[in-house]
Design a protein around this motif. Structure first.
Motif, PDB file in Angstrom:
ATOM      1  N   CYS A  28      -1.094  15.572  16.889  1.00  0.00           N
ATOM      2  CA  CYS A  28      -1.095  14.932  15.653  1.00  0.00           C
ATOM      3  C   CYS A  28      -1.805  13.931  15.410  1.00  0.00           C
ATOM      4  N   LYS A  29      -1.156  12.677  16.002  1.00  0.00           N
ATOM      5  CA  LYS A  29      -1.795  11.179  15.503  1.00  0.00           C
ATOM      6  C   LYS A  29      -2.958  11.319  15.729  1.00  0.00           C
ATOM      7  N   VAL A  30      -3.905  12.589  16.199  1.00  0.00           N
ATOM      8  CA  VAL A  30      -5.012  11.905  15.644  1.00  0.00           C
ATOM      9  C   VAL A  30      -5.896  13.045  14.863  1.00  0.00           C
ATOM     10  N   PHE A  31      -5.163  14.815  15.447  1.00  0.00           N
ATOM     11  CA  PHE A  31      -6.035  15.823  14.243  1.00  0.00           C
ATOM     12  C   PHE A  31      -6.193  15.736  13.188  1.00  0.00           C
ATOM     13  N   VAL A  32      -4.510  15.308  12.798  1.00  0.00           N
ATOM     14  CA  VAL A  32      -3.556  15.271  11.319  1.00  0.00           C
ATOM     15  C   VAL A  32      -3.857  13.655  10.704  1.00  0.00           C
ATOM     16  N   LEU A  33      -3.643  12.490  11.167  1.00  0.00           N
ATOM     17  CA  LEU A  33      -3.207  10.764  10.938  1.00  0.00           C
ATOM     18  C   LEU A  33      -4.559  10.554  10.846  1.00  0.00           C
ATOM     19  N   GLU A  34      -5.392  10.744  11.716  1.00  0.00           N
ATOM     20  CA  GLU A  34      -6.647   9.803  12.519  1.00  0.00           C
ATOM     21  C   GLU A  34      -7.643  10.592  11.254  1.00  0.00           C
ATOM     22  N   CYS A  37      -6.674  15.323   8.230  1.00  0.00           N
ATOM     23  CA  CYS A  37      -7.085  17.138   7.896  1.00  0.00           C
ATOM     24  C   CYS A  37      -5.337  17.240   8.472  1.00  0.00           C
ATOM     25  N   PRO A  38      -4.951  17.295   7.392  1.00  0.00           N
ATOM     26  CA  PRO A  38      -3.092  18.387   7.177  1.00  0.00           C
ATOM     27  C   PRO A  38      -2.948  19.247   7.309  1.00  0.00           C
ATOM     28  N   TYR A  39      -2.730  20.079   9.059  1.00  0.00           N
ATOM     29  CA  TYR A  39      -3.288  21.876   9.113  1.00  0.00           C
ATOM     30  C   TYR A  39      -2.040  21.888  10.415  1.00  0.00           C
ATOM     31  N   LEU A  40      -2.023  23.100  10.507  1.00  0.00           N
ATOM     32  CA  LEU A  40      -0.435  23.772  11.420  1.00  0.00           C
ATOM     33  C   LEU A  40      -1.083  23.351  12.768  1.00  0.00           C
ATOM     34  N   ASP A  41      -0.893  22.668  14.061  1.00  0.00           N
ATOM     35  CA  ASP A  41      -1.676  22.309  15.090  1.00  0.00           C
ATOM     36  C   ASP A  41      -0.361  22.945  15.756  1.00  0.00           C
ATOM     37  N   THR A  42       0.325  23.350  15.579  1.00  0.00           N
ATOM     38  CA  THR A  42       1.390  24.064  16.930  1.00  0.00           C
ATOM     39  C   THR A  42       1.384  25.145  16.531  1.00  0.00           C
ATOM     40  N   ASP A  43       0.201  26.711  16.732  1.00  0.00           N
ATOM     41  CA  ASP A  43      -0.067  27.631  16.692  1.00  0.00           C
ATOM     42  C   ASP A  43       0.577  28.730  16.830  1.00  0.00           C
ATOM     43  N   TYR A  44       1.056  28.499  18.188  1.00  0.00           N
ATOM     44  CA  TYR A  44       1.405  29.440  18.879  1.00  0.00           C
ATOM     45  C   TYR A  44       0.498  30.237  20.440  1.00  0.00           C
ATOM     46  N   ARG A  80      -8.969  21.498  21.645  1.00  0.00           N
ATOM     47  CA  ARG A  80      -7.823  20.500  21.137  1.00  0.00           C
ATOM     48  C   ARG A  80      -7.814  19.265  22.282  1.00  0.00           C
ATOM     49  N   VAL A  81      -9.346  19.677  22.100  1.00  0.00           N
ATOM     50  CA  VAL A  81      -9.812  17.826  22.755  1.00  0.00           C
ATOM     51  C   VAL A  81      -9.705  16.562  22.650  1.00  0.00           C
ATOM     52  N   ILE A  82      -8.378  15.898  23.364  1.00  0.00           N
ATOM     53  CA  ILE A  82      -8.841  14.857  22.556  1.00  0.00           C
ATOM     54  C   ILE A  82      -8.071  13.502  23.642  1.00  0.00           C
ATOM     55  N   VAL A  83      -8.937  12.481  23.227  1.00  0.00           N
ATOM     56  CA  VAL A  83      -8.710  11.133  24.126  1.00  0.00           C
ATOM     57  C   VAL A  83      -8.218   9.945  23.236  1.00  0.00           C
ATOM     58  N   ASP A 140     -10.815  23.578   9.348  1.00  0.00           N
ATOM     59  CA  ASP A 140      -9.660  22.514   8.705  1.00  0.00           C
ATOM     60  C   ASP A 140     -10.391  21.402   7.632  1.00  0.00           C
ATOM     61  N   GLY A 141     -11.317  22.035   7.104  1.00  0.00           N
ATOM     62  CA  GLY A 141     -11.837  20.759   6.417  1.00  0.00           C
ATOM     63  C   GLY A 141     -13.004  19.751   7.006  1.00  0.00           C
TER      64      GLY A 141
END
Length: 150
Positions: A28-34, A37-44, A80-83, A140-141
């Motif tokens: 959420c910190k990286v993909f939504v806030l940083e 990009c508001p999107y539903l990360d918890t996608d099942y 969901r590759v994140i550092v 997601d834009g």
């Protein structure tokens, strides 16, 4: 100073509540806030994935989820590759992708890997033998490209 990460590979049901919370927080910190990009990360899809998570002490620094062929794309995939931003200067992203590729080859016993990569990371993934297989498209834009490693 770069520190050695402690790596874990977990199925969804093996994640502790603390680990899952840390993963969702970082995503959420990286993909939504940083990336704004508001999107539903918890996608099942997390329930089908292997979760590769790397720590410095108790701090989650690097993460990706890995799918066997057929669970997301027809071939194995990494997403969901994140550092964490404050750790990007140490090259942990390259460590993360190398480990994810190794998990796919050794644990899942698969060779072909497809990803939907943010377009600005094309050269990063090319350094790990991925080749571009599509034109740029919006997900997601954010501009993305399909890439494949065989």
């Amino acid at each position: 100073m770069k520190k050695e990460l402690t790596w874990k590979v977990s199925r969804f049901e093996e994640l502790t509540i603390k680990e899952l919370y840390g993963i969702l927080y970082l995503r959420c910190k990286v993909f939504v806030l940083e990336q704004n990009c508001p999107y539903l990360d918890t996608d099942y899809k997390d329930q089908k994935a292997l979760h590769l998570h790397g720590y410095v002490g108790d701090e989650l620094v690097a993460y990706s989820r890995i799918f066997k062929g057929g669970d997301y794309f027809d071939q194995a995939s990494i997403g969901r590759v994140i550092v964490a931003e404050e750790h990007r200067k140490y090259g942990y992203g390259h460590d993360l992708i190398s480990r994810a590729i190794n998990v796919i080859e050794t644990v899942l016993n698969e060779k072909t890997i497809v990803i939907s990569a943010q377009a600005y990371l094309q050269k990063f993934y090319e350094a790990h033998s991925f080749v571009t297989t599509s034109e740029t498209y919006l997900e997601d834009g954010i501009p993305h490209i399909s890439m494949k490693k065989e």
